[in-house]
Motif scaffolding. Structure first.
Motif, PDB file in Angstrom:
ATOM      1  N   SER A  95       0.852  -1.206   0.000  1.00 24.96           N
ATOM      2  CA  SER A  95       0.000   0.000   0.000  1.00 24.96           C
ATOM      3  C   SER A  95       0.876   1.241   0.000  1.00 24.96           C
ATOM      4  CB  SER A  95      -0.881   0.070   1.254  1.00 24.96           C
ATOM      5  OG  SER A  95      -1.612  -1.102   1.416  1.00 24.96           O
ATOM      6  N   TYR A  96       1.927   1.195   0.804  1.00 26.35           N
ATOM      7  CA  TYR A  96       2.772   2.371   0.938  1.00 26.35           C
ATOM      8  C   TYR A  96       3.402   2.747  -0.400  1.00 26.35           C
ATOM      9  CZ  TYR A  96       6.050   5.803   2.550  1.00 26.35           C
ATOM     10  OH  TYR A  96       6.737   6.980   2.693  1.00 26.35           O
ATOM     11  N   ARG A  97       3.868   1.725  -1.137  1.00 30.42           N
ATOM     12  CA  ARG A  97       4.523   2.070  -2.400  1.00 30.42           C
ATOM     13  C   ARG A  97       3.513   2.574  -3.436  1.00 30.42           C
ATOM     14  NH1 ARG A  97       6.797  -3.412  -5.368  1.00 30.42           N
ATOM     15  NH2 ARG A  97       4.781  -4.173  -5.996  1.00 30.42           N
ATOM     16  N   LYS A  98       2.253   2.156  -3.274  1.00 28.86           N
ATOM     17  CA  LYS A  98       1.209   2.721  -4.149  1.00 28.86           C
ATOM     18  C   LYS A  98       0.994   4.193  -3.834  1.00 28.86           C
ATOM     19  CE  LYS A  98      -1.449  -1.203  -5.610  1.00 28.86           C
ATOM     20  NZ  LYS A  98      -2.343  -2.210  -5.117  1.00 28.86           N
ATOM     21  N   LEU A  99       1.071   4.512  -2.542  1.00 29.70           N
ATOM     22  CA  LEU A  99       0.923   5.922  -2.164  1.00 29.70           C
ATOM     23  C   LEU A  99       2.079   6.744  -2.734  1.00 29.70           C
ATOM     24  CD1 LEU A  99      -0.510   8.165  -0.564  1.00 29.70           C
ATOM     25  CD2 LEU A  99       0.870   7.530   1.417  1.00 29.70           C
ATOM     26  N   VAL A 100       3.277   6.192  -2.648  1.00 27.09           N
ATOM     27  CA  VAL A 100       4.451   6.895  -3.204  1.00 27.09           C
ATOM     28  C   VAL A 100       4.258   7.114  -4.710  1.00 27.09           C
ATOM     29  CG1 VAL A 100       6.969   6.802  -3.533  1.00 27.09           C
ATOM     30  CG2 VAL A 100       5.981   5.997  -1.387  1.00 27.09           C
ATOM     31  N   SER A 101       3.686   6.116  -5.392  1.00 24.74           N
ATOM     32  CA  SER A 101       3.425   6.269  -6.833  1.00 24.74           C
ATOM     33  C   SER A 101       2.447   7.413  -7.074  1.00 24.74           C
ATOM     34  CB  SER A 101       2.807   5.003  -7.446  1.00 24.74           C
ATOM     35  OG  SER A 101       3.497   3.864  -7.053  1.00 24.74           O
ATOM     36  N   SER A 102       1.358   7.434  -6.292  1.00 25.24           N
ATOM     37  CA  SER A 102       0.364   8.502  -6.475  1.00 25.24           C
ATOM     38  C   SER A 102       1.006   9.859  -6.226  1.00 25.24           C
ATOM     39  CB  SER A 102      -0.797   8.336  -5.486  1.00 25.24           C
ATOM     40  OG  SER A 102      -1.537   7.197  -5.811  1.00 25.24           O
ATOM     41  N   GLU A 135       6.385   0.033 -13.880  1.00 30.06           N
ATOM     42  CA  GLU A 135       5.652  -0.714 -12.845  1.00 30.06           C
ATOM     43  C   GLU A 135       4.523   0.102 -12.229  1.00 30.06           C
ATOM     44  OE1 GLU A 135       6.678  -3.797 -11.215  1.00 30.06           O
ATOM     45  OE2 GLU A 135       8.195  -4.171 -12.755  1.00 30.06           O
ATOM     46  N   ILE A 136       4.663   1.423 -12.258  1.00 29.93           N
ATOM     47  CA  ILE A 136       3.664   2.232 -11.568  1.00 29.93           C
ATOM     48  C   ILE A 136       2.555   2.654 -12.533  1.00 29.93           C
ATOM     49  CG2 ILE A 136       5.330   3.071  -9.871  1.00 29.93           C
ATOM     50  CD1 ILE A 136       5.313   5.768 -11.357  1.00 29.93           C
ATOM     51  N   GLU A 137       1.364   2.844 -11.970  1.00 27.86           N
ATOM     52  CA  GLU A 137       0.290   3.374 -12.818  1.00 27.86           C
ATOM     53  C   GLU A 137      -0.524   4.392 -12.030  1.00 27.86           C
ATOM     54  OE1 GLU A 137      -1.919  -0.025 -14.068  1.00 27.86           O
ATOM     55  OE2 GLU A 137      -2.692  -0.407 -12.055  1.00 27.86           O
ATOM     56  N   MET A 138      -1.169   5.262 -12.780  1.00 29.82           N
ATOM     57  CA  MET A 138      -1.911   6.334 -12.143  1.00 29.82           C
ATOM     58  C   MET A 138      -3.278   5.800 -11.723  1.00 29.82           C
ATOM     59  SD  MET A 138      -1.653  10.212 -12.953  1.00 29.82           S
ATOM     60  CE  MET A 138      -2.182  10.523 -14.584  1.00 29.82           C
ATOM     61  N   SER A 139      -3.553   5.836 -10.431  1.00 26.54           N
ATOM     62  CA  SER A 139      -4.829   5.342  -9.900  1.00 26.54           C
ATOM     63  C   SER A 139      -5.937   6.344 -10.218  1.00 26.54           C
ATOM     64  CB  SER A 139      -4.709   5.189  -8.385  1.00 26.54           C
ATOM     65  OG  SER A 139      -4.603   6.486  -7.809  1.00 26.54           O
ATOM     66  N   LEU A 178      -6.835   9.635  -1.983  1.00 25.90           N
ATOM     67  CA  LEU A 178      -5.653   8.783  -2.227  1.00 25.90           C
ATOM     68  C   LEU A 178      -5.530   7.733  -1.122  1.00 25.90           C
ATOM     69  CD1 LEU A 178      -2.718  11.261  -3.133  1.00 25.90           C
ATOM     70  CD2 LEU A 178      -4.180  10.013  -4.724  1.00 25.90           C
ATOM     71  N   PHE A 179      -5.759   8.169   0.121  1.00 19.69           N
ATOM     72  CA  PHE A 179      -5.636   7.236   1.254  1.00 19.69           C
ATOM     73  C   PHE A 179      -6.721   6.172   1.208  1.00 19.69           C
ATOM     74  CE2 PHE A 179      -4.080  11.270   3.547  1.00 19.69           C
ATOM     75  CZ  PHE A 179      -2.783  11.070   3.129  1.00 19.69           C
ATOM     76  N   LYS A 180      -7.952   6.611   0.899  1.00 16.16           N
ATOM     77  CA  LYS A 180      -9.089   5.671   0.910  1.00 16.16           C
ATOM     78  C   LYS A 180      -8.882   4.562  -0.107  1.00 16.16           C
ATOM     79  CE  LYS A 180     -12.681   8.706   2.601  1.00 16.16           C
ATOM     80  NZ  LYS A 180     -13.243   9.863   1.908  1.00 16.16           N
ATOM     81  N   GLU A 181      -8.254   4.930  -1.212  1.00 18.09           N
ATOM     82  CA  GLU A 181      -7.999   3.968  -2.270  1.00 18.09           C
ATOM     83  C   GLU A 181      -7.110   2.814  -1.789  1.00 18.09           C
ATOM     84  OE1 GLU A 181      -7.549   5.813  -6.652  1.00 18.09           O
ATOM     85  OE2 GLU A 181      -5.778   5.864  -5.429  1.00 18.09           O
ATOM     86  N   LEU A 182      -6.320   3.084  -0.753  1.00 15.02           N
ATOM     87  CA  LEU A 182      -5.349   2.090  -0.285  1.00 15.02           C
ATOM     88  C   LEU A 182      -5.903   1.209   0.823  1.00 15.02           C
ATOM     89  CD1 LEU A 182      -2.362   4.566  -0.096  1.00 15.02           C
ATOM     90  CD2 LEU A 182      -2.786   2.872  -1.873  1.00 15.02           C
ATOM     91  N   GLU A 183      -7.086   1.579   1.316  1.00 11.27           N
ATOM     92  CA  GLU A 183      -7.605   0.862   2.477  1.00 11.27           C
ATOM     93  C   GLU A 183      -7.858  -0.614   2.202  1.00 11.27           C
ATOM     94  OE1 GLU A 183     -10.961   2.829   4.333  1.00 11.27           O
ATOM     95  OE2 GLU A 183      -9.633   4.456   4.964  1.00 11.27           O
ATOM     96  N   GLY A 184      -8.336  -0.920   0.995  1.00 11.23           N
ATOM     97  CA  GLY A 184      -8.649  -2.310   0.658  1.00 11.23           C
ATOM     98  C   GLY A 184      -7.451  -3.221   0.860  1.00 11.23           C
ATOM     99  N   ASN A 185      -6.313  -2.817   0.313  1.00 14.11           N
ATOM    100  CA  ASN A 185      -5.068  -3.589   0.452  1.00 14.11           C
ATOM    101  C   ASN A 185      -4.672  -3.774   1.892  1.00 14.11           C
ATOM    102  OD1 ASN A 185      -3.692  -4.213  -2.012  1.00 14.11           O
ATOM    103  ND2 ASN A 185      -3.690  -2.025  -2.403  1.00 14.11           N
ATOM    104  N   LEU A 186      -4.817  -2.674   2.633  1.00 15.88           N
ATOM    105  CA  LEU A 186      -4.385  -2.684   4.021  1.00 15.88           C
ATOM    106  C   LEU A 186      -5.259  -3.618   4.844  1.00 15.88           C
ATOM    107  CD1 LEU A 186      -2.472  -1.412   6.048  1.00 15.88           C
ATOM    108  CD2 LEU A 186      -4.065   0.479   6.313  1.00 15.88           C
TER     109      LEU A 186
END
Ligand code: HEM
Length: 239
Positions: free
Chosen positions: A38-45, A95-99, A203-211
């Motif tokens: 999740s953290y690295r997805k946040l860094v990508s965003s 590897e990264i993509e725009m959410s 941005l944070f809410k998008e990561l909740e599922g993974n977490l």
């Protein structure tokens, strides 16, 4: 004397700040539960967001108001690039993509840059003053929770060209207060800053599922008596 924009922003975004701190992802982060994927997805965003923001700053370098916020010592794009190459490897660009939430955030910045650049000031405030404020706390949590070594993966939090963050923040506030703008424009900047906070929460809410998935796995493992990676001092991962 100009309007007290710095104070207006601080007061006018207080509620948003509390709401942002209370999103599931941030609340877990503050408690030391940081899931690497999740953290690295946040860094990508954040990489997409800061790239757009810093492109806009460059573009409006000579703008009578926005140009006053040209502080390259704040730029985060290259530190985010370093962090991305740590988390994703040398091939990180592929590897990264725009959410969806990052896309909406970037679209907003680009639209303002074309149509109403003065409102960009709200976006600079929301991110950079936030980074200068909570940065050290967040860095320490990230290092500990993900077991990072030698400052790797946390370049984002290091402002090498800013020796005293408090002094710099005061200078930034002074720049905001010196802007020759009227009350209505200042209020529009506060409204835009609240929207910027909302975009960050998205941005944070998008990561909740993974977490939640990762926390569920940890709980499951502990219920069935398997030793979790976290219990062995390893960062947790949903993979
Ligand atoms: C992770 C949780 C967070 C913590 C622990 C945190 C912590 C802090 C702290 C300690 C301050 C300094 C307050 C002061 O100067 O008295 C601050 C200010 C600030 N934070 Fe946060 N923050 C968090 C999340 C956020 C988020 C998500 C944003 C927006 C993206 C944000 C934006 C700001 C801004 C703009 C300020 C400057 C306020 C002002 O003086 O005008 N913060 N934060």
């Amino acid at each position: 004397m100009g309007v007290q924009l710095a104070q207006m922003l601080r007061e006018g975004t207080k509620k948003s700040h509390t709401m942002a701190e209370n999103t599931g992802f941030v609340a877990c982060f503050l408690k030391g539960t940081v899931e690497k994927n999740s953290y690295r997805k946040l860094v990508s965003s954040l990489y997409f967001v800061y790239s757009a923001m810093e492109e806009a700053i460059e573009e409006h370098r000579n703008h009578s108001l926005v140009g006053k916020f040209y502080y390259p010592q704040l730029f985060r794009k290259s530190s985010l690039e370093r962090d991305l190459s740590y988390y994703f490897g040398p091939n990180w660009r592929n590897e990264i993509e725009m959410s969806p939430a990052a896309t909406a955030y970037v679209d907003r910045i680009r639209r303002l840059s074309q149509q109403n650049p003065t409102m960009l000031i709200a976006h600079f405030y929301t991110r950079y003053l936030g980074d200068l404020s909570g940065g050290q706390i967040l860095k320490n949590i990230a290092v500990k929770a993900m077991g990072l070594n030698d400052g790797q993966g946390v370049a984002f939090y290091a402002f090498d060209a800013i020796p005293d963050e408090k002094v710099f923040k005061n200078e930034y506030r002074e720049t905001m207060n010196q802007l020759p703008i009227d009350q209505a424009t200042a209020q529009a900047i506060v409204d835009e800053a609240n929207d910027a906070f909302r975009k960050n929460m998205d941005l944070f809410k998008e990561l909740e599922g993974n977490l939640i998935l990762a926390i569920g796995k940890l709980l499951f493992n502990s219920l069935v008596g398997r030793q979790s990676k976290a219990a062995q001092g390893q960062p947790i991962s949903a993979e």
